[in-house]
Design an enzyme around this catalytic site. Structure first.
Site, mmCIF file in Angstrom:
data_model
loop_
_atom_site.group_PDB
_atom_site.id
_atom_site.type_symbol
_atom_site.label_atom_id
_atom_site.label_comp_id
_atom_site.label_asym_id
_atom_site.label_seq_id
_atom_site.Cartn_x
_atom_site.Cartn_y
_atom_site.Cartn_z
ATOM 1 N N ARG A 1 8.075 -30.818 -24.244
ATOM 2 C CA ARG A 1 8.666 -31.102 -22.926
ATOM 3 C C ARG A 1 8.462 -29.926 -21.983
ATOM 4 O O ARG A 1 8.149 -30.117 -20.792
ATOM 5 C CB ARG A 1 10.153 -31.429 -23.064
ATOM 6 C CG ARG A 1 10.801 -31.799 -21.742
ATOM 7 C CD ARG A 1 12.209 -32.323 -21.906
ATOM 8 N NE ARG A 1 13.148 -31.290 -22.340
ATOM 9 C CZ ARG A 1 14.455 -31.488 -22.506
ATOM 10 N NH1 ARG A 1 14.957 -32.703 -22.299
ATOM 11 N NH2 ARG A 1 15.241 -30.524 -22.901
ATOM 12 N N LYS B 1 11.480 -30.614 -15.724
ATOM 13 C CA LYS B 1 12.749 -29.890 -15.871
ATOM 14 C C LYS B 1 12.697 -28.640 -14.992
ATOM 15 O O LYS B 1 12.550 -27.507 -15.469
ATOM 16 C CB LYS B 1 12.994 -29.545 -17.344
ATOM 17 C CG LYS B 1 14.456 -29.288 -17.695
ATOM 18 C CD LYS B 1 14.644 -29.248 -19.200
ATOM 19 C CE LYS B 1 16.058 -28.874 -19.595
ATOM 20 N NZ LYS B 1 17.060 -29.880 -19.232
ATOM 21 N N HIS C 1 4.309 -20.290 0.938
ATOM 22 C CA HIS C 1 4.484 -21.514 0.163
ATOM 23 C C HIS C 1 3.319 -21.775 -0.784
ATOM 24 O O HIS C 1 3.493 -22.352 -1.858
ATOM 25 C CB HIS C 1 4.661 -22.719 1.102
ATOM 26 C CG HIS C 1 6.012 -22.794 1.739
ATOM 27 N ND1 HIS C 1 6.448 -21.866 2.655
ATOM 28 C CD2 HIS C 1 7.024 -23.692 1.595
ATOM 29 C CE1 HIS C 1 7.677 -22.186 3.056
ATOM 30 N NE2 HIS C 1 8.049 -23.294 2.424
ATOM 31 N N TYR D 1 12.639 -24.855 -16.652
ATOM 32 C CA TYR D 1 13.508 -24.297 -17.678
ATOM 33 C C TYR D 1 13.584 -25.242 -18.865
ATOM 34 O O TYR D 1 13.148 -26.397 -18.805
ATOM 35 C CB TYR D 1 14.902 -24.002 -17.122
ATOM 36 C CG TYR D 1 15.770 -25.219 -16.881
ATOM 37 C CD1 TYR D 1 16.812 -25.531 -17.748
ATOM 38 C CD2 TYR D 1 15.566 -26.042 -15.779
ATOM 39 C CE1 TYR D 1 17.622 -26.633 -17.526
ATOM 40 C CE2 TYR D 1 16.364 -27.142 -15.540
ATOM 41 C CZ TYR D 1 17.394 -27.438 -16.420
ATOM 42 O OH TYR D 1 18.188 -28.544 -16.207
ATOM 43 N N ARG E 1 6.043 -13.682 1.066
ATOM 44 C CA ARG E 1 6.606 -15.033 0.948
ATOM 45 C C ARG E 1 5.641 -16.027 1.579
ATOM 46 O O ARG E 1 5.448 -16.036 2.793
ATOM 47 C CB ARG E 1 7.978 -15.100 1.629
ATOM 48 C CG ARG E 1 8.670 -16.442 1.442
ATOM 49 C CD ARG E 1 9.998 -16.483 2.180
ATOM 50 N NE ARG E 1 10.675 -17.751 1.947
ATOM 51 C CZ ARG E 1 10.432 -18.884 2.599
ATOM 52 N NH1 ARG E 1 9.480 -18.894 3.551
ATOM 53 N NH2 ARG E 1 11.097 -19.992 2.333
ATOM 54 N N GLU F 1 20.387 -42.210 -14.823
ATOM 55 C CA GLU F 1 20.866 -41.213 -15.787
ATOM 56 C C GLU F 1 22.036 -40.494 -15.164
ATOM 57 O O GLU F 1 22.433 -40.787 -14.030
ATOM 58 C CB GLU F 1 19.754 -40.224 -16.157
ATOM 59 C CG GLU F 1 19.205 -39.431 -14.986
ATOM 60 C CD GLU F 1 18.110 -38.443 -15.401
ATOM 61 O OE1 GLU F 1 17.926 -38.232 -16.617
ATOM 62 O OE2 GLU F 1 17.461 -37.879 -14.508
ATOM 63 N N LEU G 1 14.889 -37.438 -16.807
ATOM 64 C CA LEU G 1 14.438 -36.370 -17.679
ATOM 65 C C LEU G 1 14.260 -36.937 -19.088
ATOM 66 O O LEU G 1 15.163 -37.602 -19.597
ATOM 67 C CB LEU G 1 15.457 -35.240 -17.710
ATOM 68 C CG LEU G 1 15.063 -34.055 -18.588
ATOM 69 C CD1 LEU G 1 13.933 -33.267 -17.943
ATOM 70 C CD2 LEU G 1 16.257 -33.152 -18.855
#
Length: 279
Positions: A52, A144, A101, A33, A99, A176, A200
């Protein structure tokens, strides 16, 4: 007023935006995101945010062939002229029929974007309280990723103790915040931990360093020991939507005078001036 969002090429009311329960973002948290502020209806440092974003996408081996102009065109209809808002963009590896992996052979990413108002943080003028906690997150914090459960649990521990942020500690060094970058003023010098897979790479973080350097404020990237943070003259946390917040109490003890310090005030003034210059 109905809020419009963007989903896979369409603009539609938020209540009508749906994704499959077999989307890998839902099943595995398989996605990334980005959060992009917009001041006065204009996106802030869009190019840096897209760099980024692309780094995060590369980190999870997902390709989305959009350039800065493409993203600008996608976001613009969501913005309101003259308002301070932020774009939330989420990209997942998309729908899969089963489903599993392993990566699917055919990938059609799910791309979702919405816009929300930036509201002033109520504790900004007085400063905030924070606690230190061991960093229990994964090894790729520079991505992120939408898999934020560890960050959520850490932040909630802070909230449970009437604090606004958790400052994370690894091997005796502060890294952080649970949802922010970290700064400290130590012996008159502004210091922030260097970029690595442990933090980040914040856009607001980079802007703060640029503004400090241009204004002649001594600053550098370096590791910060927990003991150094506890005795610092000033401690701050920074993020795209909260900007720069002064930490005035850490683990129940005051930082400096127990009030936001002069270096924080100078950098906050510089940031506000810089934002207005881009309007």
């Amino acid at each position: 007023m109905t809020q419009l969002v963007y989903l896979n090429g369409d603009y539609l009311p938020l209540a009508e935006a749906k994704v499959s329960v077999l989307d890998r973002g839902f099943l595995f948290g398989d996605g990334v995101y980005e959060v992009i502020p917009a001041y006065g209806g204009k996106l802030f440092r869009l190019e840096d945010h897209i760099v980024r974003l692309n780094n995060s996408l590369a980190g999870i081996r997902l390709k989305v062939p959009h350039g800065v102009a493409d993203w600008q065109a996608i976001f613009q209809p969501l913005l309101t002229a003259g308002k301070d808002q932020y774009i939330y963009l989420q990209i997942t590896r998309g729908y899969v029929p089963t489903r599993d992996h392993g990566f699917p052979e055919t990938v059609v990413p799910t791309v979702f974007a919405m816009c929300s108002e930036i509201k002033p943080f109520p504790g900004k003028s007085a400063g905030i309280k924070a606690i230190t906690l061991d960093d229990t997150r994964w090894q790729l914090c520079n991505i992120k990723a939408i898999t934020l459960l560890a960050n959520i649990l850490l932040r909630q521990q802070a909230l449970d103790r009437d604090c606004a942020e958790a400052i994370l500690v690894k091997n005796g060094y502060v890294i952080e915040g649970a949802a922010s970058n970290l700064f400290a003023v130590i012996d008159g010098e502004l210091i922030t931990p260097p970029k690595s897979n442990e933090i980040l790479p914040g856009i607001t973080r980079d802007v703060i360093l640029e503004l400090a350097s241009a204004d002649g404020i001594p600053c550098r990237e370096d590791i910060i020991a927990l003991e150094g943070l506890q005795t610092a003259e000033e401690v701050w946390v920074a993020s795209s939507t909260r900007e720069i917040l002064a930490v005035v109490e850490l683990d129940g003890k005051p930082i400096g005078t127990g009030k936001p310090g002069p270096v924080w005030q100078r950098l906050d003034d510089l940031l506000q001036t810089y934002k207005k210059s881009l309007s």
